[in-house]
Scaffold this motif. Sequence first.
Motif, PDB file in Angstrom:
ATOM      1  N   PRO A 134     -58.896  65.451   4.903  1.00 33.10           N
ATOM      2  CA  PRO A 134     -60.364  65.432   4.967  1.00 33.10           C
ATOM      3  C   PRO A 134     -60.948  66.681   4.312  1.00 33.10           C
ATOM      4  O   PRO A 134     -60.458  67.784   4.534  1.00 33.10           O
ATOM      5  N   VAL A 135     -61.962  66.490   3.483  1.00 35.52           N
ATOM      6  CA  VAL A 135     -62.660  67.606   2.850  1.00 35.52           C
ATOM      7  C   VAL A 135     -64.107  67.526   3.338  1.00 35.52           C
ATOM      8  O   VAL A 135     -64.817  66.559   3.037  1.00 35.52           O
ATOM      9  N   LYS A 136     -64.522  68.538   4.093  1.00 39.40           N
ATOM     10  CA  LYS A 136     -65.843  68.525   4.732  1.00 39.40           C
ATOM     11  C   LYS A 136     -66.950  68.251   3.719  1.00 39.40           C
ATOM     12  O   LYS A 136     -66.989  68.844   2.647  1.00 39.40           O
ATOM     13  N   ASP A 137     -67.849  67.362   4.069  1.00 39.14           N
ATOM     14  CA  ASP A 137     -69.016  66.984   3.268  1.00 39.14           C
ATOM     15  C   ASP A 137     -68.652  66.378   1.913  1.00 39.14           C
ATOM     16  O   ASP A 137     -69.489  66.324   1.012  1.00 39.14           O
ATOM     17  N   PHE A 138     -67.412  65.958   1.750  1.00 41.51           N
ATOM     18  CA  PHE A 138     -66.988  65.327   0.497  1.00 41.51           C
ATOM     19  C   PHE A 138     -66.375  63.965   0.777  1.00 41.51           C
ATOM     20  O   PHE A 138     -66.845  62.953   0.289  1.00 41.51           O
ATOM     21  N   GLY A 139     -65.310  63.947   1.572  1.00 41.66           N
ATOM     22  CA  GLY A 139     -64.659  62.690   1.908  1.00 41.66           C
ATOM     23  C   GLY A 139     -63.237  62.925   2.370  1.00 41.66           C
ATOM     24  O   GLY A 139     -62.798  64.057   2.559  1.00 41.66           O
ATOM     25  N   THR A 140     -62.501  61.822   2.542  1.00 37.09           N
ATOM     26  CA  THR A 140     -61.127  61.887   3.021  1.00 37.09           C
ATOM     27  C   THR A 140     -60.208  61.157   2.068  1.00 37.09           C
ATOM     28  O   THR A 140     -60.452  59.995   1.718  1.00 37.09           O
ATOM     29  N   PHE A 141     -59.146  61.846   1.638  1.00 42.00           N
ATOM     30  CA  PHE A 141     -58.109  61.239   0.825  1.00 42.00           C
ATOM     31  C   PHE A 141     -57.044  60.704   1.784  1.00 42.00           C
ATOM     32  O   PHE A 141     -56.633  61.419   2.707  1.00 42.00           O
ATOM     33  N   LYS A 142     -56.605  59.459   1.576  1.00 39.20           N
ATOM     34  CA  LYS A 142     -55.619  58.845   2.460  1.00 39.20           C
ATOM     35  C   LYS A 142     -54.503  58.231   1.644  1.00 39.20           C
ATOM     36  O   LYS A 142     -54.759  57.611   0.608  1.00 39.20           O
ATOM     37  N   PRO A 143     -53.243  58.386   2.125  1.00 41.54           N
ATOM     38  CA  PRO A 143     -52.162  57.679   1.437  1.00 41.54           C
ATOM     39  C   PRO A 143     -52.331  56.180   1.666  1.00 41.54           C
ATOM     40  O   PRO A 143     -52.803  55.744   2.724  1.00 41.54           O
ATOM     41  N   LYS A 144     -51.987  55.397   0.682  1.00 40.17           N
ATOM     42  CA  LYS A 144     -52.198  53.956   0.756  1.00 40.17           C
ATOM     43  C   LYS A 144     -50.956  53.256   0.194  1.00 40.17           C
ATOM     44  O   LYS A 144     -50.446  53.652  -0.859  1.00 40.17           O
ATOM     45  N   GLU A 145     -50.460  52.271   0.905  1.00 35.49           N
ATOM     46  CA  GLU A 145     -49.303  51.521   0.440  1.00 35.49           C
ATOM     47  C   GLU A 145     -49.701  50.070   0.191  1.00 35.49           C
ATOM     48  O   GLU A 145     -50.423  49.473   0.973  1.00 35.49           O
ATOM     49  N   THR A 146     -49.224  49.538  -0.907  1.00 35.37           N
ATOM     50  CA  THR A 146     -49.440  48.138  -1.239  1.00 35.37           C
ATOM     51  C   THR A 146     -48.093  47.434  -1.144  1.00 35.37           C
ATOM     52  O   THR A 146     -47.115  47.882  -1.762  1.00 35.37           O
ATOM     53  N   ALA A 147     -48.017  46.358  -0.388  1.00 35.05           N
ATOM     54  CA  ALA A 147     -46.768  45.618  -0.212  1.00 35.05           C
ATOM     55  C   ALA A 147     -46.406  44.858  -1.487  1.00 35.05           C
ATOM     56  O   ALA A 147     -47.273  44.545  -2.314  1.00 35.05           O
TER      57      ALA A 147
END
Length: 91
Positions: free
Chosen positions: A43-56
Amino acid sequence: MKYTDIVDQVSTATGSSKADAKIATDAVFASIKAAISSGEEVPVKDFGTFKPKETAAREGRNPATGEKIQIAASKGVGFKIAKGFKDALNA
């Protein structure tokens, strides 16, 4: 905006040399990359959140021939924009 533009802006905002700003910028991106690679959200305050994402893995079709193909599983990064940033964009 290019990477060099980011370094220039960091240098200007902090009053540091471009070499020091490049080191700092590289360190920030390396930290984000390492955290996401290990499965953490960033999470980056006042910017957004980067999340790992997996595609099956899944079955797809070749659009040119219609032939069925296997699409391999993959990992990527998702981003959820912060409310304040989204509001500023849509103002």
